[in-house]
Scaffold this active site. Structure first.
Site, PDB file in Angstrom:
ATOM      1  N   GLY A 180     -20.510 -18.781  14.463  1.00  0.00           N
ATOM      2  CA  GLY A 180     -19.539 -19.692  13.886  1.00  0.00           C
ATOM      3  C   GLY A 180     -18.748 -18.994  12.797  1.00  0.00           C
ATOM      4  O   GLY A 180     -19.206 -18.017  12.194  1.00  0.00           O
ATOM      5  N   CYS A 181     -17.548 -19.479  12.537  1.00  0.00           N
ATOM      6  CA  CYS A 181     -16.685 -18.820  11.548  1.00  0.00           C
ATOM      7  C   CYS A 181     -17.256 -18.930  10.137  1.00  0.00           C
ATOM      8  O   CYS A 181     -17.237 -17.958   9.367  1.00  0.00           O
ATOM      9  CB  CYS A 181     -15.276 -19.384  11.615  1.00  0.00           C
ATOM     10  SG  CYS A 181     -15.174 -21.187  11.519  1.00  0.00           S
TER      11      CYS A 181
END
Length: 340
Positions: free
Chosen positions: A145-146
């Protein structure tokens, strides 16, 4: 020459992956770009959906099916949660930009996602100690995930060296593309411009992913049960980018902590430790696969900051970086370092 399909091609992550692939030195030498797939956009001309990639403008978006994607050597998936794990792609190498295969703990999955747990795949942050050896052998990669990317890279040097307490507070300011390309009132310009808004405080699905990464790098003598992450995401009127601040008790001197960051970042092509006194800025990393990092020690607390582009290092760039490792290509190939 291998073929690479991109699912969710007209979305933000899929479009960014294609931008990087088209500028990769291996394009039309080591690989071709195969099927571009989508759901509601299937049957449409790709150039009408993503006009910024003229090389692919006349392609027609195909339906996202296992048959279409499984006919390729590699598939990069920019799909909603729950879709990628439902696709059996056989021997195709899969780089999944979704969350389906990130979590290694079934209990975390049950709390934050629910439903059938699809298991976990090798995790796509090459900078984690020892992870490149794992990725070289991978046939499926869970692209991070970012938010966990920005947080993990900010705290990693100190945590790995045993110089940061594993109880951490993370605050990340993010642009609107992190939510994906979908219609939502909360994402309208009139709702986001000239506004800042915290959301999903204490319940964001990326929280267990951060804790998982911390447990992975804890030195001997520190228990994984001591790990605790408090995460506050903040939506800002930015198109792309994430600025992250990680705060925790220091377990060493300021000099030792600074040295740990210098040593860790020295051989990492996508980690740039800023000179003391300078702070990361989102504008410096837009369009790049870089993570700009700074660390400060004050009052016995570590404040580690990072800036990444959520669509590049935070998603599609990580997928291409992992693909480079799997294929034995130069790890930095096709991944910009100079900001726009």
């Amino acid at each position: 020459m291998i073929s690479i399909a991109v699912a969710g091609a007209s979305g933000y992550a899929g479009g960014e992956a294609l931008r990087l692939l088209l500028n990769h030195p291996g394009y039309n030498r080591d690989f071709t770009i195969g099927a571009l797939t989508g759901a509601s956009n299937a049957g449409q001309r790709f150039g009408d959906l993503v006009p910024g990639l003229p090389q692919l403008a006349d392609r027609i978006v195909e339906e996202t099916t296992a048959e279409v994607l499984g006919a390729h050597d590699v598939a990069i998936l920019g799909l909603p949660h729950g879709v990628s794990s439902s696709l059996d792609l056989g021997d195709t190498i899969v780089l999944d930009c979704g969350a389906d295969r990130r979590l290694t703990d079934r209990m975390d999955w049950d709390v934050y996602y629910g439903g059938d747990w699809p298991g976990s795949w090798p995790y796509g942050i090459p900078e984690l100690p020892g992870n490149r050896d794992i990725l070289r052998k991978a046939t499926g990669v869970a692209v991070p995930g970012c938010f966990p990317t920005g947080a993990t890279l900010a705290l990693l040097p100190a945590m790995h060296a045993g110089l940061m307490d594993p109880k951490v507070s993370v605050v990340s300011v993010t642009g609107v593309t992190g939510a994906g390309k979908k219609a939502a009132v909360s994402m309208l310009g009139g709702e986001t411009m000239s506004n800042l808004r915290a959301y999903k405080v204490g319940s964001h699905r990326h929280t267990p992913e951060m804790a998982q990464n911390i447990r992975r790098v804890l030195p001997d003598g520190i228990s994984g049960t001591d790990v605790h992450v408090t995460f506050t995401p903040v939506l800002a009127p930015l198109r792309r980018g994430i600025l992250t601040t990680v705060t925790a008790d220091a377990r060493g001197t300021a000099q030792d902590i600074r040295q740990a960051y210098e040593d860790f970042c020295a051989d990492e092509p996508f980690l740039h430790l800023l000179p003391e006194g300078e702070q990361p800025e989102v504008k410096s990393v837009i369009g790049t696969n870089m993570c700009h990092v700074q660390v400060t020690v004050s009052g016995g607390m570590i404040v580690a900051t990072s800036a990444i582009d959520n669509l590049t290092k935070g998603t599609a760039g990580a997928a291409v970086q992992c693909l480079n490792i799997i294929q034995g290509w130069e790890e930095t190939a096709g991944l910009p370092m100079a900001g726009l």
